[in-house]
Design a protein around this motif. Structure first.
Motif, PDB file in Angstrom:
ATOM      1  N   PRO A  85       0.803  -1.236   0.000  1.00 28.81           N
ATOM      2  CA  PRO A  85       0.000   0.000   0.000  1.00 28.81           C
ATOM      3  C   PRO A  85       0.832   1.281   0.000  1.00 28.81           C
ATOM      4  CG  PRO A  85      -0.890  -1.550   1.578  1.00 28.81           C
ATOM      5  CD  PRO A  85       0.416  -2.109   1.107  1.00 28.81           C
ATOM      6  N   VAL A  86       2.081   1.220   0.467  1.00 34.04           N
ATOM      7  CA  VAL A  86       2.932   2.406   0.493  1.00 34.04           C
ATOM      8  C   VAL A  86       3.160   2.927  -0.929  1.00 34.04           C
ATOM      9  CG1 VAL A  86       5.247   3.244   1.107  1.00 34.04           C
ATOM     10  CG2 VAL A  86       4.016   1.727   2.650  1.00 34.04           C
ATOM     11  N   SER A  88       1.091   3.124  -3.268  1.00 36.53           N
ATOM     12  CA  SER A  88      -0.040   3.957  -3.695  1.00 36.53           C
ATOM     13  C   SER A  88      -0.285   5.128  -2.740  1.00 36.53           C
ATOM     14  CB  SER A  88      -1.300   3.102  -3.830  1.00 36.53           C
ATOM     15  OG  SER A  88      -1.649   2.559  -2.578  1.00 36.53           O
ATOM     16  N   ASP A  90      -0.643   5.040   0.600  1.00 37.20           N
ATOM     17  CA  ASP A  90      -1.352   4.698   1.828  1.00 37.20           C
ATOM     18  C   ASP A  90      -0.355   4.280   2.907  1.00 37.20           C
ATOM     19  OD1 ASP A  90      -3.860   5.115   0.687  1.00 37.20           O
ATOM     20  OD2 ASP A  90      -3.951   3.066  -0.102  1.00 37.20           O
ATOM     21  N   PRO A  91      -0.779   4.271   4.172  1.00 39.86           N
ATOM     22  CA  PRO A  91       0.108   3.801   5.239  1.00 39.86           C
ATOM     23  C   PRO A  91       0.370   2.293   5.101  1.00 39.86           C
ATOM     24  CG  PRO A  91      -1.854   4.868   6.151  1.00 39.86           C
ATOM     25  CD  PRO A  91      -2.029   4.807   4.684  1.00 39.86           C
ATOM     26  N   PHE A  93       0.393  -1.628   5.811  1.00 39.20           N
ATOM     27  CA  PHE A  93      -0.617  -2.567   6.307  1.00 39.20           C
ATOM     28  C   PHE A  93      -2.048  -2.055   6.141  1.00 39.20           C
ATOM     29  CE2 PHE A  93       3.185  -3.987   8.519  1.00 39.20           C
ATOM     30  CZ  PHE A  93       3.145  -5.334   8.201  1.00 39.20           C
ATOM     31  N   THR A  94      -2.276  -1.195   5.153  1.00 45.91           N
ATOM     32  CA  THR A  94      -3.636  -0.791   4.833  1.00 45.91           C
ATOM     33  C   THR A  94      -4.321  -1.957   4.145  1.00 45.91           C
ATOM     34  OG1 THR A  94      -2.952   1.497   4.543  1.00 45.91           O
ATOM     35  CG2 THR A  94      -5.055   0.865   3.563  1.00 45.91           C
ATOM     36  N   HIS A  95      -5.503  -2.320   4.617  1.00 46.53           N
ATOM     37  CA  HIS A  95      -6.211  -3.459   4.057  1.00 46.53           C
ATOM     38  C   HIS A  95      -6.791  -3.111   2.697  1.00 46.53           C
ATOM     39  CE1 HIS A  95      -5.672  -5.546   7.732  1.00 46.53           C
ATOM     40  NE2 HIS A  95      -6.492  -4.793   8.434  1.00 46.53           N
ATOM     41  N   GLU A  96      -6.596  -4.015   1.771  1.00 44.51           N
ATOM     42  CA  GLU A  96      -7.201  -3.894   0.442  1.00 44.51           C
ATOM     43  C   GLU A  96      -8.068  -5.112   0.230  1.00 44.51           C
ATOM     44  OE1 GLU A  96      -7.058  -1.418  -1.704  1.00 44.51           O
ATOM     45  OE2 GLU A  96      -5.719  -0.254  -0.446  1.00 44.51           O
ATOM     46  N   GLY A  98     -10.660  -1.844   0.529  1.00 37.89           N
ATOM     47  CA  GLY A  98     -11.030  -1.014   1.664  1.00 37.89           C
ATOM     48  C   GLY A  98     -12.470  -1.223   2.098  1.00 37.89           C
ATOM     49  N   THR A 113      -5.806  -8.476   1.774  1.00 42.30           N
ATOM     50  CA  THR A 113      -4.380  -8.456   2.096  1.00 42.30           C
ATOM     51  C   THR A 113      -4.052  -9.093   3.452  1.00 42.30           C
ATOM     52  OG1 THR A 113      -4.623  -6.162   2.846  1.00 42.30           O
ATOM     53  CG2 THR A 113      -3.797  -6.510   0.609  1.00 42.30           C
TER      54      THR A 113
END
Length: 144
Positions: A85-86, A88, A90-91, A93-96, A98, A113
């Motif tokens: 996610p970094v 794109s 995002d922080p 461990f951002t769940h995809e 969303g 994810t």
């Protein structure tokens, strides 16, 4: 060694994988448990090493020789799931996908994810523990 152990130990790997998959798919709540699943499979493989010795255990299941590669692959999968996610913005461990997005499902398993991360942790733990078992049985010269 006990004859019963020599018969049962090699056959415990299948049920251990079934329990491991169940832990990864459902876990305790919604997130899986890749670490616990890896430990369960490693314990079944450890019993195989203790019962059969390292030569017979590895000759009967050749994939055990590739445990270090499995551990490295698991580490890469877990890191990719955590830090993809970094890319794109995002922080980590951002769940995809969303919240409020469609999730691909296989039965009750939602492909997200966190599941990929749990699979990576499972591979890392299993590979690392089997590598440790391999070296310990070679070091001690353990024979049944």
């Amino acid at each position: 060694m006990n004859v019963i152990l020599e018969v049962v130990a090699p056959r415990l790997l299948g049920p251990a994988f079934v329990v491991a998959v169940a832990l990864i798919v459902k876990g305790y709540v919604d997130v899986g448990d890749g670490f616990g699943a890896g430990v369960i499979v490693a314990l079944a493989i450890g019993l195989r090493y203790v019962t059969l010795g390292h030569e017979r255990a590895e000759s009967g299941l050749a994939v055990l020789r590739h445990a270090p590669a499995v551990a490295v692959g698991g580490l890469l999968v877990a890191l990719a799931a955590g830090f993809f996610p970094v890319l794109s913005g995002d922080p980590p461990f951002t769940h995809e996908p969303g919240p409020n997005e469609d999730v691909v499902k296989i039965g009750t398993l939602e492909l997200m994810t966190p599941v990929l991360f749990d699979v990576g942790v499972f591979l890392l733990v299993t590979g690392a523990l089997v590598t440790l078992l391999h070296h310990l049985t070679r070091l001690t010269g353990a024979r049944p």
